[in-house]
Design an enzyme around this catalytic site. Structure first.
Site, mmCIF file in Angstrom:
data_model
loop_
_atom_site.group_PDB
_atom_site.id
_atom_site.type_symbol
_atom_site.label_atom_id
_atom_site.label_comp_id
_atom_site.label_asym_id
_atom_site.label_seq_id
_atom_site.Cartn_x
_atom_site.Cartn_y
_atom_site.Cartn_z
ATOM 1 N N CYS A 272 21.135 -0.941 60.831
ATOM 2 C CA CYS A 272 22.261 -0.953 59.898
ATOM 3 C C CYS A 272 23.599 -1.005 60.633
ATOM 4 O O CYS A 272 24.617 -1.320 60.058
ATOM 5 C CB CYS A 272 22.196 0.231 58.938
ATOM 6 S SG CYS A 272 21.871 1.782 59.742
ATOM 7 N N HIS B 217 24.243 -3.635 78.151
ATOM 8 C CA HIS B 217 24.464 -3.426 76.721
ATOM 9 C C HIS B 217 23.186 -2.891 76.056
ATOM 10 O O HIS B 217 23.224 -1.893 75.348
ATOM 11 C CB HIS B 217 24.904 -4.732 76.062
ATOM 12 C CG HIS B 217 25.208 -4.596 74.606
ATOM 13 N ND1 HIS B 217 26.458 -4.255 74.134
ATOM 14 C CD2 HIS B 217 24.416 -4.706 73.504
ATOM 15 C CE1 HIS B 217 26.419 -4.172 72.816
ATOM 16 N NE2 HIS B 217 25.184 -4.439 72.410
#
Lengths: 425, 268
Positions: A50, A100
């Site tokens: 989300c 990342h």
């Protein structure tokens, strides 16, 4: 080998945009398939939660500007104008893409620093991609590394320690007083979102009995059904204070719901069994004077917010330690990458040399028809042996270089000198 | 200090380190290691006790030997409570006591020049069980003290990093009560053996030694703790405070009474 990442997250894109570009599990699989069959990527993985939508990929050899191609695919897949993504998308390459992912898996990139769910989501995304054969050696290694880093940071640092929501902080406090919540009971006053959140946490922590009371009996019943609790009538509240170990209040009420007097009487009926009052109401639901009652532990929203703030600061303080663990694992990944690359370069070098030998022999032996097949094979064999002998030592030395930078420089030099560029992994 | 004593001290110290680390990161492996080290320490300590007691079965002929026995029984009782309550978080607070008493007791060895008192299994049991009772009470006192500190922190919302690592209040209370139950049982049986032994030697059960009086006071004090701890007014912090207070009697009995008041209860 190149690694490319494009995507957007809660820091770069508002929730409206994130919703439009999220992938369900099916979509993720379909997208991965299309990216590979379309020749944009040879390995790919879609990570969609989300808070983020990201595409990880290893482009095929000699692909130019894969990141742009991935972005084009991203917008067309979601039927969204490329312009509306402007400024929201980020691109990372190679080392930075790996960093990342490692940060994401460790919860360093999460909205709530150090949250644990993301590691499970990364694991699931990797499982889905690996099962459908979308990943290859590079992404496999990278995601296995990410899961390893995430787990290590979780256990070796305190980045995920200490509750960082008031609801959970209240439940953790109860455990400080009562120990394991199995065998204990709680009463939730107020059937709002906060009450539901606390009830969920209490269930997760194994509370044995859960009761709900609310002015509107209907809403109490709704909440009770959702979280598996029993309903206590609001009128019988004073009597119901006798048994619970923990009372959580989040009632919208201008005056206190539980006065000191009511609680004093309840404590007498409880024979002073310890009572934790978690008051999440604003204005407060429990009269402040109740904190002075023997064996009563009263915490209001401010107290809990302070705990949450403390824990958030403590988590922040753990970032440097987490980053250094990530650095360590990036080095490990790069060392693996370099060793794979060394293998590739050496193979290409051998192929190049073998090709040169073929050309050489064909040219020179053309003018010597007197030589028999046996002689020709013998000569080729001799040249091979000599070439092997020449290449053996440099190859061993190249593999043995432990300094990563020097190893990469050597690989680059070999590629350059022998023009091996056309054969990138 | 001989090698046995040194090895015991090392085991206890390593176990303490393990418990402290466990308190910090709650990793089960570390906790198990701490428990194993404690168990190893207890075995070595037992051998050291045998070595020390020489001709007697129990080393009670000097203060230091008696202290060593005390430390050993404290460690044994703690290990028992740890298994019974499946709770390792208090090891970090109990082990320092074990370690300090053990090191103290072996720092110096008093030479016994007087003839050993009349021995026999009755006396040995009497001494061992009574010292065991005191060790169990010490354990309860430590647990109750942690309870009081934790209770203060929780009531006054002083929630530093410590509070989240301390064992829960109810766990501390339960463990403390178990300690007292063990202590009372040991003391009761121990006293009974003492009276029997005295009757055999002097033909009477009671001779009014101050140690006999203080021991009965201790019995009463802890029995009242067990009873009051279940009543409305005392449940919780007050009972824990009482438990710590009762321990003062034990200290008094072990120091002043032993060394200055009692004529024949010298070191136990």
């Amino acid at each position: 080998m190149e690694i490319v990442l494009i995507g957007l997250n809660h820091l770069t894109a508002p929730v409206e945009l994130r919703e439009r570009v999220s992938f369900t599990q099916d979509e993720a699989q379909r997208a991965a398939e299309q990216l590979r069959s379309g020749g944009v990527l040879s390995e790919t993985l879609v990570l969609s939660t989300c808070n983020r939508s990201e595409l990880y990929g290893v482009p095929p050899e000699s692909a130019a500007d894969s990141a742009a191609a991935m972005e084009r695919f991203f917008s067309s897949f979601h039927r969204i104008e490329p312009e509306s993504l402007n400024g929201s998308m980020y691109r990372r390459h190679d080392r930075e893409a790996v960093r990342h992912l490692f940060r994401v898996a460790s919860g360093l990139d999460s909205m709530l620093l150090g949250e644990a769910e993301i590691l499970g989501q990364v694991r699931e995304a990797y499982r889905v991609a690996a099962d459908s054969g979308a990943t290859g050696p590079v992404l496999n290694r990278m995601f296995q590394g990410a899961l390893e880093v995430g787990k290590r940071i979780r256990t070796e640092t305190e980045i995920g320690k200490g509750p960082v929501s008031v609801a959970f902080a209240g439940v953790k406090l109860a455990e400080r007083i009562f120990g394991k919540l199995r065998g204990h009971s709680a009463l939730i006053l107020g059937a709002g979102a906060t009450g539901e959140q606390v009830a969920g946490h209490l269930r997760d922590r194994g509370i044995s009995r859960l009761h709900v009371a609310n002015r509107s009996a209907e809403r109490a019943q709704e909440l009770a059904t959702r979280v598996g609790a029993e309903v206590v009538s609001w009128d019988a509240l004073a009597a119901a204070l006798e048994w619970p170990d923990l009372i959580v209040c989040s009632v919208a009420s201008p005056e206190a719901v539980l006065s000191r007097e009511i609680l004093e009487r309840a404590m007498a009926r409880r024979s002073n069994r310890s009572l934790l009052l978690v008051d999440l109401g604003v204005p407060r639901n429990v009269e402040a004077g109740a904190a002075g009652l023997y064996n009563v532990y009263l915490y209001n929203l401010d107290d809990l917010s302070e705990i949450v703030e403390q824990n958030k600061r403590a988590r922040q303080a753990e970032i440097p330690r987490a980053e250094s663990i990530i650095d360590e694992h990036i080095s490990k990944f790069e060392a693996w990458q370099a060793s794979v690359e060394t293998g590739v370069v050496l193979r290409q070098l051998r192929e190049r040399v073998a090709a040169e030998r073929d050309v050489f022999l064909r040219e020179r032996l053309a003018s010597m028809p007197q030589l028999s097949e046996e002689d020709r094979r013998r000569m080729a064999q001799l040249i091979d042996e000599m070439l092997d002998r020449i290449l053996l030592e440099p190859a061993e030395r190249l593999k043995g270089v432990s300094d990563l930078r020097r190893k990469l420089q050597n690989l680059e030099a070999l590629r350059d000198l022998f023009r091996l560029d056309q054969g990138k992994l | 200090m001989n090698y046995l004593v040194l090895a015991t001290a090392v085991c206890y110290a390593a176990s303490l380190a393990g418990y402290v680390v466990f308190l910090n990161n709650a990793r089960v492996g570390i906790g198990r290691l701490a428990t194993l080290l404690l168990a190893a320490g207890i075995v070595l300590h037992y051998l050291a006790l045998l070595d020390r007691s020489g001709s007697h079965t129990v080393p009670y002929d000097d203060l230091y030997g008696s202290l060593s026995l005390f430390a050993w029984l404290l460690a044994v009782t703690y290990l028992g409570l740890e298994f019974f309550h499946r709770q390792r978080a208090v090891g970090a607070f109990v082990l320092p006591v074990v370690l300090v008493v053990f090191v103290l007791s072996h720092a110096e060895r008093k030479l016994v020049v007087t003839a050993p008192p009349v021995g026999g299994p009755l006396l040995a049991l009497h001494i061992t069980l009574n010292v065991w009772g005191y060790a169990a009470f010490t354990l309860s006192a430590v647990l109750s003290l942690i309870y009081l500190i934790q209770n203060q922190l929780l009531r006054h919302h002083r929630l530093g990093a410590v509070v989240w690592r301390f064992p829960a209040l109810e766990v501390l209370e339960r463990m403390s009560r178990s300690g007292v139950v063990v202590g009372l049982a040991m003391l009761l049986v121990g006293i009974a053996f003492g009276f029997l032994w005295m009757h055999r030697i002097w033909g009477q059960y009671w001779n009014g030694d101050p140690k006999e009086v203080i021991t009965l006071v201790i019995l009463g004090a802890y029995a009242s703790y067990l009873w009051l701890g279940r009543t409305t007014a005392w449940r919780g912090a007050r009972a824990s405070a009482l438990c710590v207070f009762n321990f003062l009697f034990v200290l008094f009995s072990y120091t002043v009474v032993n060394l200055y008041l009692s004529s024949f209860h010298r070191y136990f």
